[in-house]
Design a protein around this motif. Sequence first.
Motif, mmCIF file in Angstrom:
data_model
loop_
_atom_site.group_PDB
_atom_site.id
_atom_site.type_symbol
_atom_site.label_atom_id
_atom_site.label_comp_id
_atom_site.label_asym_id
_atom_site.label_seq_id
_atom_site.Cartn_x
_atom_site.Cartn_y
_atom_site.Cartn_z
ATOM 1 N N LEU A 108 17.738 -7.128 -1.689
ATOM 2 C CA LEU A 108 16.876 -6.761 -2.692
ATOM 3 C C LEU A 108 16.276 -5.764 -3.017
ATOM 4 C CD1 LEU A 108 14.655 -9.170 0.351
ATOM 5 C CD2 LEU A 108 15.796 -9.620 -1.499
ATOM 6 N N PRO A 109 16.104 -6.121 -4.497
ATOM 7 C CA PRO A 109 15.322 -4.183 -4.871
ATOM 8 C C PRO A 109 14.350 -4.395 -4.125
ATOM 9 C CG PRO A 109 14.196 -7.277 -6.321
ATOM 10 C CD PRO A 109 15.545 -7.232 -4.960
ATOM 11 N N SER A 110 14.360 -2.597 -4.875
ATOM 12 C CA SER A 110 13.646 -1.579 -3.393
ATOM 13 C C SER A 110 12.135 -1.847 -3.591
ATOM 14 C CB SER A 110 13.881 -0.049 -3.940
ATOM 15 O OG SER A 110 13.275 0.541 -5.310
ATOM 16 N N GLN A 111 11.207 -2.581 -5.375
ATOM 17 C CA GLN A 111 10.159 -2.461 -5.859
ATOM 18 C C GLN A 111 9.661 -3.836 -4.440
ATOM 19 O OE1 GLN A 111 12.883 -3.034 -8.206
ATOM 20 N NE2 GLN A 111 12.198 -4.455 -9.377
ATOM 21 N N ARG A 112 10.398 -4.943 -4.338
ATOM 22 C CA ARG A 112 9.799 -5.951 -3.633
ATOM 23 C C ARG A 112 8.908 -4.753 -1.793
ATOM 24 N NH1 ARG A 112 7.319 -9.947 -4.316
ATOM 25 N NH2 ARG A 112 8.255 -10.238 -1.805
ATOM 26 N N ALA A 113 9.385 -3.939 -1.326
ATOM 27 C CA ALA A 113 9.172 -3.212 -0.201
ATOM 28 C C ALA A 113 7.175 -2.857 -0.594
ATOM 29 C CB ALA A 113 9.518 -1.832 -0.300
ATOM 30 N N ASP A 114 6.992 -2.668 -2.089
ATOM 31 C CA ASP A 114 5.622 -1.804 -2.099
ATOM 32 C C ASP A 114 5.094 -2.904 -2.650
ATOM 33 O OD1 ASP A 114 6.281 0.971 -3.109
ATOM 34 O OD2 ASP A 114 8.049 0.318 -3.667
ATOM 35 N N GLU A 115 5.508 -3.848 -3.157
ATOM 36 C CA GLU A 115 5.580 -5.184 -3.185
ATOM 37 C C GLU A 115 4.009 -6.470 -2.217
ATOM 38 O OE1 GLU A 115 7.687 -6.141 -7.462
ATOM 39 O OE2 GLU A 115 7.788 -7.882 -5.452
ATOM 40 N N ALA A 116 5.396 -5.778 -0.970
ATOM 41 C CA ALA A 116 5.542 -6.532 0.240
ATOM 42 C C ALA A 116 4.228 -5.714 1.176
ATOM 43 C CB ALA A 116 6.011 -6.546 1.274
ATOM 44 N N LEU A 117 4.119 -4.704 0.823
ATOM 45 C CA LEU A 117 3.155 -3.325 1.742
ATOM 46 C C LEU A 117 1.503 -4.001 0.478
ATOM 47 C CD1 LEU A 117 3.884 0.421 2.030
ATOM 48 C CD2 LEU A 117 3.382 -2.180 3.763
ATOM 49 N N ALA A 118 1.579 -4.032 -0.630
ATOM 50 C CA ALA A 118 0.213 -4.154 -0.872
ATOM 51 C C ALA A 118 -0.343 -5.728 -1.014
ATOM 52 C CB ALA A 118 0.420 -4.595 -2.337
ATOM 53 N N LEU A 119 1.173 -6.657 -0.980
ATOM 54 C CA LEU A 119 -0.052 -7.792 0.166
ATOM 55 C C LEU A 119 -0.372 -8.038 1.102
ATOM 56 C CD1 LEU A 119 0.629 -10.690 -0.454
ATOM 57 C CD2 LEU A 119 2.485 -10.909 0.441
ATOM 58 N N VAL A 120 -0.078 -6.783 2.376
ATOM 59 C CA VAL A 120 -0.729 -7.000 3.494
ATOM 60 C C VAL A 120 -1.474 -5.956 3.687
ATOM 61 C CG1 VAL A 120 1.692 -8.020 4.673
ATOM 62 C CG2 VAL A 120 1.193 -5.474 4.655
ATOM 63 N N GLY A 121 -1.834 -4.935 2.926
ATOM 64 C CA GLY A 121 -3.419 -4.099 2.893
ATOM 65 C C GLY A 121 -2.723 -3.220 3.496
ATOM 66 N N LEU A 122 -1.571 -2.338 3.191
ATOM 67 C CA LEU A 122 -0.574 -1.545 4.360
ATOM 68 C C LEU A 122 -0.042 -0.166 3.288
ATOM 69 C CD1 LEU A 122 2.077 -2.570 7.347
ATOM 70 C CD2 LEU A 122 -0.593 -1.236 6.975
ATOM 71 N N PRO A 124 -1.751 1.970 1.839
ATOM 72 C CA PRO A 124 -2.876 3.271 1.798
ATOM 73 C C PRO A 124 -1.721 3.863 3.188
ATOM 74 C CG PRO A 124 -4.145 1.872 1.538
ATOM 75 C CD PRO A 124 -3.055 1.158 2.110
ATOM 76 N N ALA A 125 -1.121 2.677 4.218
ATOM 77 C CA ALA A 125 -0.143 3.571 5.400
ATOM 78 C C ALA A 125 0.903 3.769 4.684
ATOM 79 C CB ALA A 125 -0.715 3.042 6.902
ATOM 80 N N ALA A 126 1.190 3.587 3.778
ATOM 81 C CA ALA A 126 2.457 3.504 3.890
ATOM 82 C C ALA A 126 3.554 4.629 3.830
ATOM 83 C CB ALA A 126 3.108 3.267 1.845
ATOM 84 N N ARG A 127 3.636 5.553 4.094
ATOM 85 C CA ARG A 127 3.882 6.664 4.370
ATOM 86 C C ARG A 127 3.503 7.120 5.308
ATOM 87 N NH1 ARG A 127 4.215 6.199 -1.055
ATOM 88 N NH2 ARG A 127 5.895 6.648 -1.549
ATOM 89 N N ARG A 128 2.791 6.799 6.572
ATOM 90 C CA ARG A 128 2.304 6.411 7.511
ATOM 91 C C ARG A 128 3.499 6.879 8.250
ATOM 92 N NH1 ARG A 128 -3.380 5.029 9.222
ATOM 93 N NH2 ARG A 128 -2.169 5.422 11.708
ATOM 94 N N LYS A 129 4.256 7.459 9.893
ATOM 95 C CA LYS A 129 5.060 6.594 10.344
ATOM 96 C C LYS A 129 4.677 5.620 11.357
ATOM 97 C CE LYS A 129 7.824 11.459 10.387
ATOM 98 N NZ LYS A 129 8.126 12.502 11.070
ATOM 99 N N PHE A 130 5.400 5.011 11.997
ATOM 100 C CA PHE A 130 5.718 3.589 12.468
ATOM 101 C C PHE A 130 4.608 3.803 13.881
ATOM 102 C CE2 PHE A 130 7.452 0.499 15.653
ATOM 103 C CZ PHE A 130 6.649 -0.999 14.688
ATOM 104 N N LYS A 131 5.411 5.069 14.828
ATOM 105 C CA LYS A 131 4.945 5.376 15.667
ATOM 106 C C LYS A 131 3.518 5.576 15.520
ATOM 107 C CE LYS A 131 5.912 10.101 15.943
ATOM 108 N NZ LYS A 131 6.290 11.707 15.600
ATOM 109 N N GLY A 132 2.758 5.929 14.508
ATOM 110 C CA GLY A 132 1.136 5.932 15.075
ATOM 111 C C GLY A 132 0.338 5.047 13.750
ATOM 112 N N TYR A 133 1.579 3.756 14.133
ATOM 113 C CA TYR A 133 0.975 2.145 13.408
ATOM 114 C C TYR A 133 0.024 1.421 14.794
ATOM 115 C CZ TYR A 133 2.749 2.009 9.020
ATOM 116 O OH TYR A 133 3.004 1.864 7.290
ATOM 117 N N SER A 134 -1.391 1.494 14.213
ATOM 118 C CA SER A 134 -1.516 0.473 15.397
ATOM 119 C C SER A 134 -0.990 -0.930 15.933
ATOM 120 C CB SER A 134 -3.428 -0.007 15.154
ATOM 121 O OG SER A 134 -3.331 -1.094 14.303
ATOM 122 N N LEU A 135 -1.591 -1.691 16.703
ATOM 123 C CA LEU A 135 -0.525 -2.948 17.148
ATOM 124 C C LEU A 135 -1.176 -3.653 15.647
ATOM 125 C CD1 LEU A 135 0.763 -5.058 18.478
ATOM 126 C CD2 LEU A 135 -1.116 -5.654 19.863
#
Length: 304
Positions: A108-122, A124-135
Motif C-alpha cells: 500500500l502507498p505509505s501516505q495511507r498511514a497518515d490518512e488512517a491516523l487522521a481518520l482515527v484522530g491520532l 497528534p500522537a503519530a510520532r509518540r512511541k507505542f509504549k506510551g499509548y493508552s489502551l
Amino acid sequence: MTGPTEIIVDRLSKQYKQLRAVDDLSFTVRAGRVTGFLGPNGAGKTTTLRMLLNLVTPTSGSATIGGRRYLELDEPIRHVGAVLEASSAHKGRTGINHLRVICRAAGLPSQRADEALALVGLTPAARRKFKGYSLGMRQRLGIAAAMLGDPRVLILDEPANGLDPEGIRWMRDLLKTLAAEGRTVLVSSHLLSEMQLLADDVVIVAAGRLISQGPVDEVLGSMGAAVQVRVRTPDPAKLTQALAQFGPSITPQPDGALLVSGVEAAQVGHAAFTAQVELHELTGEKADLEQVFLQLTAGKAGIR
C-alpha cells in the motif's frame, strides 16, 4: 471487492473436544448497516469472528464475505479490516512507523498511514512511541491499521474497550459514517446501551446458538411495547393493593416511585382512579436493549 459485501454465516459450528463453542449458527450482516454482535461471556462470539477470518477452522458450516471465504480473497487487506484485540506493536516504534511497516508489507502507498491516523484522530500522537499509548489510543491505532486498505468490510471485537465517553461517542460516529458509505460493519460488544445507539441490526447469541436477529427496533418490539410502568403516588400501599388483581411485579425505587411489571400504563391509571389513589407520575417505559438481551439470554449463557 466488487458486488455485494454481505457477511453470511451459514450453519457454522465449532467443536473443541467436549465443548461446542459455536452450534449451527446462521446470520447475515448487510452492507450499509452497523450490525451489533451480542452475547454473554462464552457465547461463541470471538470464535465466530475468528472462523470468519479463517483464524479458526470450522467443524462444519461456512462463513463468507461477499460470497467468498476470507482466505480466498485477493489482497484481503483491501477488502476486510479487522480488529480482534487492542493493537499490538513494537514498544519502541511510533504509531506512524507501525502503520508504514504494514503498508510496505501489504504493498500500500505509505501516505495511507497518515490518512488512517487522521481518520482515527491520532495525528497528534503519530510520532509518540507505542509504549506510551493508552489502551484507548491502542484501540484507535488498531482501527487505523484495519482501515489502511480502505476496506468495504469492517469486523471489530469490543472496539470501545478502554475508550472514555468522548472516545466512545467518536467511535459511534466513525462507524456510522463508514456504514453510511455503504460498508459492512460488524461489531461485537458488551456495551448494550451503546449498541442501542450505534447498531442498525443486532445478532444475539448464547451458548453458541442464535437467539435473535433483526433490526434493533424489531428485536425490541418483539418483547412487547412496554415492559414496565413507573408510577409515583403519596399512597403506594393503597395503589399496590389496587393493582393486586393483575398480579404484577412491583419494585419500590430509591426515589419513592414504583416500577410495575406485567400491566399496561392504562391499567395502572384505571386501577388508581377506581381506588381514588392520587398519582403524581405515570410513565410507560419501553424495553431497552439491555432488558431484552437479559430476557432473551436468561439461563442460556452456560459455562464455557
